[in-house]
Each structure stands twice: as C-alpha cells, then as structure tokens.
Design an enzyme around this catalytic site. Structure first.
Site, PDB file in Angstrom:
ATOM      1  N   TRP A  24       0.831  -1.202   0.000  1.00 38.53           N
ATOM      2  CA  TRP A  24       0.000   0.000   0.000  1.00 38.53           C
ATOM      3  C   TRP A  24       0.864   1.249   0.000  1.00 38.53           C
ATOM      4  CZ3 TRP A  24      -3.031   0.910   5.258  1.00 38.53           C
ATOM      5  CH2 TRP A  24      -2.201   0.660   6.338  1.00 38.53           C
ATOM      6  N   ASN A  25       0.232   2.373  -0.359  1.00 37.02           N
ATOM      7  CA  ASN A  25       0.955   3.638  -0.528  1.00 37.02           C
ATOM      8  C   ASN A  25       0.151   4.787   0.038  1.00 37.02           C
ATOM      9  OD1 ASN A  25       2.895   2.451  -2.673  1.00 37.02           O
ATOM     10  ND2 ASN A  25       0.871   2.090  -3.544  1.00 37.02           N
ATOM     11  N   HIS A  34      -6.831  19.749  -8.364  1.00 37.40           N
ATOM     12  CA  HIS A  34      -6.921  19.950  -9.818  1.00 37.40           C
ATOM     13  C   HIS A  34      -5.761  19.241 -10.508  1.00 37.40           C
ATOM     14  CE1 HIS A  34     -10.138  23.079  -9.434  1.00 37.40           C
ATOM     15  NE2 HIS A  34      -9.684  22.987  -8.199  1.00 37.40           N
ATOM     16  N   HIS A  52      -9.753  15.879 -13.858  1.00 36.61           N
ATOM     17  CA  HIS A  52     -10.321  16.418 -12.610  1.00 36.61           C
ATOM     18  C   HIS A  52     -11.539  17.286 -12.854  1.00 36.61           C
ATOM     19  CE1 HIS A  52      -7.778  19.909 -13.727  1.00 36.61           C
ATOM     20  NE2 HIS A  52      -8.699  20.628 -13.088  1.00 36.61           N
ATOM     21  N   ASP A  88     -13.822  20.713 -11.787  1.00 36.56           N
ATOM     22  CA  ASP A  88     -13.853  22.073 -11.243  1.00 36.56           C
ATOM     23  C   ASP A  88     -15.250  22.306 -10.689  1.00 36.56           C
ATOM     24  OD1 ASP A  88     -11.304  22.480 -12.298  1.00 36.56           O
ATOM     25  OD2 ASP A  88     -11.918  24.045 -13.706  1.00 36.56           O
ATOM     26  N   HIS A 136     -14.765  26.894  -7.097  1.00 37.19           N
ATOM     27  CA  HIS A 136     -13.384  27.093  -7.575  1.00 37.19           C
ATOM     28  C   HIS A 136     -13.178  28.535  -8.019  1.00 37.19           C
ATOM     29  CE1 HIS A 136      -9.581  26.503  -9.469  1.00 37.19           C
ATOM     30  NE2 HIS A 136     -10.010  26.407 -10.703  1.00 37.19           N
ATOM     31  N   HIS A 154     -14.726  29.857 -16.912  1.00 41.77           N
ATOM     32  CA  HIS A 154     -14.780  29.684 -15.451  1.00 41.77           C
ATOM     33  C   HIS A 154     -15.757  30.707 -14.862  1.00 41.77           C
ATOM     34  CE1 HIS A 154     -11.018  27.417 -16.049  1.00 41.77           C
ATOM     35  NE2 HIS A 154     -11.138  26.971 -14.815  1.00 41.77           N
TER      36      HIS A 154
HETATM   37 MN    MN Z   1      -9.209  22.840 -12.590  1.00 41.99          MN
END
Ligand code: MN
Length: 262
Positions: free
Chosen positions: A65-66, A73, A77, A79, A83, A212
């Site tokens: 495991w890690n 982002h 991904h 937004d 944001h 955006h």
């Molecule tokens: Mn983004």
C-alpha cells in the site's frame, strides 16, 4: 442476473454482455501527469506524489500500500462552482447533487480548427452547426469540446505549448459560447482535453477566464484533462463523473466513465 427491476436489470445485462460499452476517459495518474502551471502572482497546485508504505517487506510483510498526495486539480479532474470567485456561493464537490454526476455527452469536434490555430475557442457558430446535424443540446448534459489535445498528454512541452510570448497556447471556449450554453441550454458544464476549461491565453480575456467566470457563476461545472474523447459518438454517451467527497473541495481527481450503447 440478480437485479430484478427492469431499467437497472437491462443496464447491468447490457454492461455484462457488452451491448453497453464502457470507455474510460481518464488520464493515468502518476508523478508525470501534467498539472496546470499559472504565472506569478498565482500560487501553483502540486502534482501527484506517491509514497510507498510497504510492499510485502519488513514494513508490511503481507501487504502492499501507498500514501499519495495530489492537488484537487491534478490529472483528469473536476472544477466545482466554488473554484471561481464568481461561484463562491455555489456548490463544492461534497455538496453538488449526485444526480448531476450523470449526464449525456454532446461532443463537438473542433480538431481541424485547433490544428490550424491552437488558440481556437469554440464559438456559438460551432454549437449551431453541431445542433443542425445532431439536434439541440439538451439541458442536464455535458458539452465535451473535442480538440485532439489529448494526443499530447504524455509530452508536457506540447501539452502546455508555451509560445515565444511565454503564454500557453491551448484551445478553449469563447465567452459568448459559454454564456449561450449556460443561459440558452442550461447544461451541467463543459469537458475539455486541456488542463483547464478556458484557452491558455484566456487570462487576457474580458473577464479573465470567461468560461470559469460564467459557468461557475451559474453553479455549473468543468471537467479537465479528459482522454479518449475520439471514442465517443457525437450524442448518446452517458458520462459518470464522480468526484471524491472532499469537504468544501474546489475540485477533485476523477475517474470519468462513458457508457455507450452499441
Ligand atoms: Mn481545474
């Protein structure tokens, strides 16, 4: 098949028998995954970092495991409306209605125009031409801008395409087209193959980063760094876009799946 209800039973049968094909629209997440780079004075987000805890060794003889660290982002991904300052009273990833994580993909192909001009922005004219062939973009759908940019996602230099002017030259969407999709089509949001849902040079637009600004102001979403868009039909694929439930998260790495009926 154990699901007895008609709709979900049919869906599951379709998936198992591969009459419904599932395409993964997600970039691989590793330490080389490209992450948006903003000019000063902006603070930049971190990339994906992996730290091994154990791998069947003295630190954990029976397990691998890690830990990982990643910006909200980072990689493919989401937004969320919060944001952006224009959407500060809107939803974060934990509060967005889960039904908005499912929507039809309307895929508008502008690859030819982007080949000629990497700064090209989707126009209202492109949307109207798409609708003349494929019908009006329905509400509660995702508009996916197919630019072909995914082909560069393992080559940072080409993916960011910084010009002699120091600016990233990557495609986006015009202010007018964003406003049209919000006000006239009431979509869920837009999806792109680049690091952000605005053009690389959109910091100099009015307002800066107009997609955006207008999408998030209207509590709508953005999906960035999509892959495999060329495998989607122009209409009819259903996207599943589910972010991590990060409290007040402005975004989240995603595993985006497209369901396509054969
Ligand atoms: Mn983004």
């Amino acid at each position: 098949m154990s699901v007895k209800t008609e709709l979900l039973g049919d869906l599951l049968t379709g998936i198992v028998e591969e009459k419904v094909k599932i395409v993964d629209l997600t970039q691989i997440l590793n330490e080389e995954t490209p992450v948006i780079q903003l000019p000063p004075p902006f603070k930049n987000t971190g990339g994906f970092k992996f730290k091994k805890l154990s791998e069947y060794d003295e630190d954990g003889p029976v397990c691998y495991w890690n830990d990982f660290e990643a910006g909200e982002h980072c990689g493919t991904h989401f937004d969320a409306p919060v944001h952006w300052v224009s959407g500060k009273d809107g939803d974060s990833v934990d509060t967005m209605p889960v039904k908005n994580m499912f929507g039809e993909a309307c895929v508008i192909d502008i690859t030819k125009k982007v080949e000629e001009n990497p700064d090209y922005c989707l126009s209202i004219d492109d949307i109207k031409k798409f609708e003349a062939t494929h019908g009006e973009i329905p509400s509660h759908s995702f508009v996916i801008i197919h630019t072909g940019w995914d082909q560069y996602n393992s080559n940072s230099e080409k993916y960011f395409n910084i010009g002699e002017d120091g600016q990233p030259h990557t495609p986006g969407i015009s202010k007018e087209a964003s406003i049209f999709l919000v006000e006239e089509r009431d979509i869920l949001g837009v999806g792109v193959e680049t690091v952000g849902t605005d053009a690389g040079i959109a910091g100099s637009f009015d307002p800066p980063f107009p997609n955006h600004h207008y999408m998030h102001q209207a509590n709508k979403y953005g999906i960035a760094q999509l892959s495999n868009i060329d495998k989607l039909p122009p209409r009819g694929a259903v996207l599943v876009v589910n972010p991590l439930k990060i409290e007040r998260g402005s975004g989240s790495p995603l595993r985006v799946l497209a369901l396509i009926e054969r």
